[in-house]
Design a protein around this motif. Structure first.
Motif, PDB file in Angstrom:
ATOM      1  N   LEU A 165       0.866  -1.171   0.000  1.00  0.00           N
ATOM      2  CA  LEU A 165       0.000   0.000   0.000  1.00  0.00           C
ATOM      3  C   LEU A 165       0.903   1.221   0.000  1.00  0.00           C
ATOM      4  O   LEU A 165       1.653   1.447   0.943  1.00  0.00           O
ATOM      5  N   ASP A 166       0.860   1.999  -1.079  1.00  0.00           N
ATOM      6  CA  ASP A 166       1.739   3.158  -1.230  1.00  0.00           C
ATOM      7  C   ASP A 166       0.977   4.434  -0.884  1.00  0.00           C
ATOM      8  O   ASP A 166       0.122   4.891  -1.634  1.00  0.00           O
ATOM      9  N   ILE A 167       1.300   4.982   0.286  1.00  0.00           N
ATOM     10  CA  ILE A 167       0.751   6.286   0.709  1.00  0.00           C
ATOM     11  C   ILE A 167       1.942   7.171   1.077  1.00  0.00           C
ATOM     12  O   ILE A 167       1.961   7.831   2.112  1.00  0.00           O
ATOM     13  N   SER A 168       2.947   7.155   0.198  1.00  0.00           N
ATOM     14  CA  SER A 168       4.267   7.692   0.556  1.00  0.00           C
ATOM     15  C   SER A 168       4.352   9.215   0.618  1.00  0.00           C
ATOM     16  O   SER A 168       5.443   9.753   0.786  1.00  0.00           O
ATOM     17  N   ASN A 169       3.245   9.919   0.492  1.00  0.00           N
ATOM     18  CA  ASN A 169       3.283  11.355   0.754  1.00  0.00           C
ATOM     19  C   ASN A 169       2.695  11.698   2.130  1.00  0.00           C
ATOM     20  O   ASN A 169       2.598  12.864   2.496  1.00  0.00           O
ATOM     21  N   ILE A 170       2.322  10.679   2.915  1.00  0.00           N
ATOM     22  CA  ILE A 170       1.670  10.914   4.209  1.00  0.00           C
ATOM     23  C   ILE A 170       2.659  10.713   5.359  1.00  0.00           C
ATOM     24  O   ILE A 170       3.304   9.673   5.469  1.00  0.00           O
ATOM     25  N   LEU A 171       2.737  11.727   6.207  1.00  0.00           N
ATOM     26  CA  LEU A 171       3.559  11.660   7.410  1.00  0.00           C
ATOM     27  C   LEU A 171       2.688  11.108   8.536  1.00  0.00           C
ATOM     28  O   LEU A 171       1.606  11.637   8.803  1.00  0.00           O
ATOM     29  N   VAL A 172       3.132  10.018   9.168  1.00  0.00           N
ATOM     30  CA  VAL A 172       2.291   9.358  10.167  1.00  0.00           C
ATOM     31  C   VAL A 172       2.883   9.524  11.568  1.00  0.00           C
ATOM     32  O   VAL A 172       3.996  10.011  11.739  1.00  0.00           O
ATOM     33  N   THR A 173       2.112   9.103  12.566  1.00  0.00           N
ATOM     34  CA  THR A 173       2.565   9.190  13.958  1.00  0.00           C
ATOM     35  C   THR A 173       2.946   7.800  14.463  1.00  0.00           C
ATOM     36  O   THR A 173       2.656   6.781  13.835  1.00  0.00           O
ATOM     37  N   GLU A 174       3.568   7.767  15.645  1.00  0.00           N
ATOM     38  CA  GLU A 174       3.924   6.471  16.236  1.00  0.00           C
ATOM     39  C   GLU A 174       2.674   5.667  16.585  1.00  0.00           C
ATOM     40  O   GLU A 174       2.697   4.440  16.550  1.00  0.00           O
ATOM     41  N   GLN A 175       1.582   6.353  16.871  1.00  0.00           N
ATOM     42  CA  GLN A 175       0.325   5.649  17.149  1.00  0.00           C
ATOM     43  C   GLN A 175      -0.135   4.888  15.897  1.00  0.00           C
ATOM     44  O   GLN A 175      -0.574   3.745  15.974  1.00  0.00           O
ATOM     45  N   PHE A 176      -0.002   5.526  14.733  1.00  0.00           N
ATOM     46  CA  PHE A 176      -0.348   4.864  13.476  1.00  0.00           C
ATOM     47  C   PHE A 176       0.522   3.616  13.285  1.00  0.00           C
ATOM     48  O   PHE A 176       0.031   2.552  12.889  1.00  0.00           O
ATOM     49  N   VAL A 177       1.805   3.749  13.593  1.00  0.00           N
ATOM     50  CA  VAL A 177       2.725   2.624  13.409  1.00  0.00           C
ATOM     51  C   VAL A 177       2.340   1.470  14.325  1.00  0.00           C
ATOM     52  O   VAL A 177       2.429   0.297  13.939  1.00  0.00           O
TER      53      VAL A 177
END
Length: 484
Positions: free
Chosen positions: A348-360
């Motif tokens: 799943l390529d969403i490589s323009n989205i900056l995520v949080t540690e909660q997402f991880v």
């Protein structure tokens, strides 16, 4: 993937890999494989006369390829292309950007009528014009060996589309892959090509990217997809599709049973198109790769797509890069995969989205259920550089340390992961095996690096890219990759 699709025979896939150029321009992750060459009787010379035949027909059939080409150049009045002469016994012929023009193309076509070695021909950006494309189509009526043809960026327009369409309607050649990118095709061209493709089932892979198709063209293409039972890979990126075209294309896909790879990136599907795509994912069990990057899909659209991902059992790759969604949309997507116990999603390529540690942490739970999955995002907010470094410690170095201790080769380590013990392995199975093995602690970021190292192509990793004594090729670990 191309890119690369529902994998035909493994031997065919190997043949295709052997023919592929070294550039990664055409990754197919799940690229369509070549069908077996069509066997048929060669027409008698009287039945096969074309504009390509030179005056002395006896000489045409008896002299060598080089002499034939030189005579053809003399006949049409062009300077011979030395690259063509040097490589005419190879299976792959790259004449991109050679400035051939229509006459130079005709000389090539005359020679290829009787050539039995060239299987893949690249003629991108050669200003071949109507005369050149006509020569090539006439040649293909006689040549039963050529399988792949690239005539992209030749500004063929409506007249070129008509010539190609006429050929496709009567196509008995072995051609299965056709690249027509950047040829200024508009709606009338779409109508002609789609009419031919509605009954032509020999073409497996078609590239129509960077053309001028708008919503009407999208409707023609949608109607064609509903009828065609040959295409396995279709690239429609960088056209001018909006909601109307998106609905038409998806309507065609609802009943299509052969297409495996679809690239509609850099168009304007929007959220309504995302809804139509979601409906396709509920019904279609053939698609394994979809690229809808850069289509104006927001969090709402991501939520709609996730409804389809919840029930789809065939899709392996979805690219949503460069869509205006945030982490909220990303969460919808990964949770839908988590809820689908039969999901086959691998990337799943969403490589323009900056995520949080909660997402991880949520993603960790998803990957525990689906270890074959790799979600590509931009990065983590507020992650310390020290921890980032430890996440990316050179995985090959870790494996090398283990194999040194066990006195086995790195190739043996990888082959032991593969139930078939062969040198190639599907990416999803490799990723799952690496995550689940307990000999070397490897995280999913490091597995991604391993996939790159192992020459991933057409959805397969290849262990033969590593020598039996891999330690020599690894070299020292760069300082930035060393554990903190």
């Amino acid at each position: 993937m191309d890119d690369d699709d529902d994998e035909p025979l493994e031997s065919e896939a190997k043949d295709e890999a052997a023919l592929a150029p070294q550039s990664s321009d055409d990754t197919l992750y799940c690229e369509a494989e070549a069908p077996p060459s069509v066997e048929k009787e060669k027409p008698t010379r009287e039945d096969s006369e074309t504009d390509l035949e030179i005056e002395d027909t006896e000489k045409f059939f008896t002299i060598g390829q080089k002499e034939l080409y030189l005579e053809a150049c003399k006949l049409v009045g062009v300077v011979p292309a030395s690259y063509f002469i040097r490589n005419m016994e190879e299976s792959y012929m790259n004449l991109n950007h050679h400035g051939l023009g229509p006459k130079g193309t005709k000389a090539i076509a005359i020679t290829l009528v009787s050539n039995t070695t060239i299987l893949k021909l690249e003629l991108e950006d050669n200003s071949i014009m109507d005369e050149g494309i006509l020569s090539l189509m006439e040649m293909l009526q006689e040549n039963y060996y050529l399988q792949e043809l690239n005539v992209s960026d030749n500004d063929l327009g409506i007249d070129g589309a008509r010539i190609i369409s006429d050929f496709l309607q009567e196509n008995n050649s072995s051609l299965w892959k056709l690249k027509l990118s950047g040829n200024n095709f508009k709606e009338e061209s779409a109508a002609l090509l789609c009419q031919a493709l509605s009954s032509n089932y020999r073409i497996r892979s078609l590239n129509l990217s960077h053309n001028q198709f708008s919503d009407v063209g999208g409707e023609y293409l949608g109607q064609m997809l509903a009828l065609n039972v040959g295409l396995q890979s279709l690239n429609l990126s960088w056209n001018h599709f909006h909601t109307r075209a998106a609905l038409a294309l998806c309507n065609g896909l609802r009943s299509n049973v052969t297409l495996k790879k679809l690239d509609v990136s850099m168009n304007g599907f929007g959220n309504e198109g995302a809804q139509a795509l979601s409906d396709v994912l509920r019904l279609n069990s053939c698609l394994i790769y979809i690229d809808v990057s850069g289509n104006g899909i927001t969090n709402e659209g991501a939520s709609r797509i996730s409804k389809g991902l919840e029930v789809n059992e065939s899709l392996q790759v979805m690219k949503l890069f460069l869509n205006p969604m945030s982490m909220e949309g990303a969460v919808h997507l990964i949770l839908s995969i988590k809820r689908n116990t039969k999901s086959r999603m691998e990337e799943l390529d969403i490589s323009n989205i900056l995520v949080t540690e909660q997402f991880v942490r949520v993603l960790d739970g998803v990957c525990a259920l689906h270890p074959q999955l790799d979600v590509v995002y931009k990065g983590l907010q507020g992650l310390s550089s020290r921890r980032t470094t430890s996440l990316w410690t050179n995985p090959m170095k870790l494996i090398q340390n283990y194999t040194d201790q066990q006195k086995i080769s790195i190739v043996e380590f990888f082959k032991n992961l593969n139930p078939s013990q062969s040198m190639t392995m599907p990416v999803g199975e490799f990723r799952k095996a690496m995550i689940q093995q307990n000999k070397v602690p490897i995280n999913r970021y490091q597995v991604r690096e391993l996939v790159k190292k192992l020459n991933e192509k057409n959805g397969m990793v290849d262990f033969s890219s590593l020598t039996q004594d891999s330690r020599k090729s690894l070299g020292p670990v760069p300082e930035e990759l060393q554990p903190p």
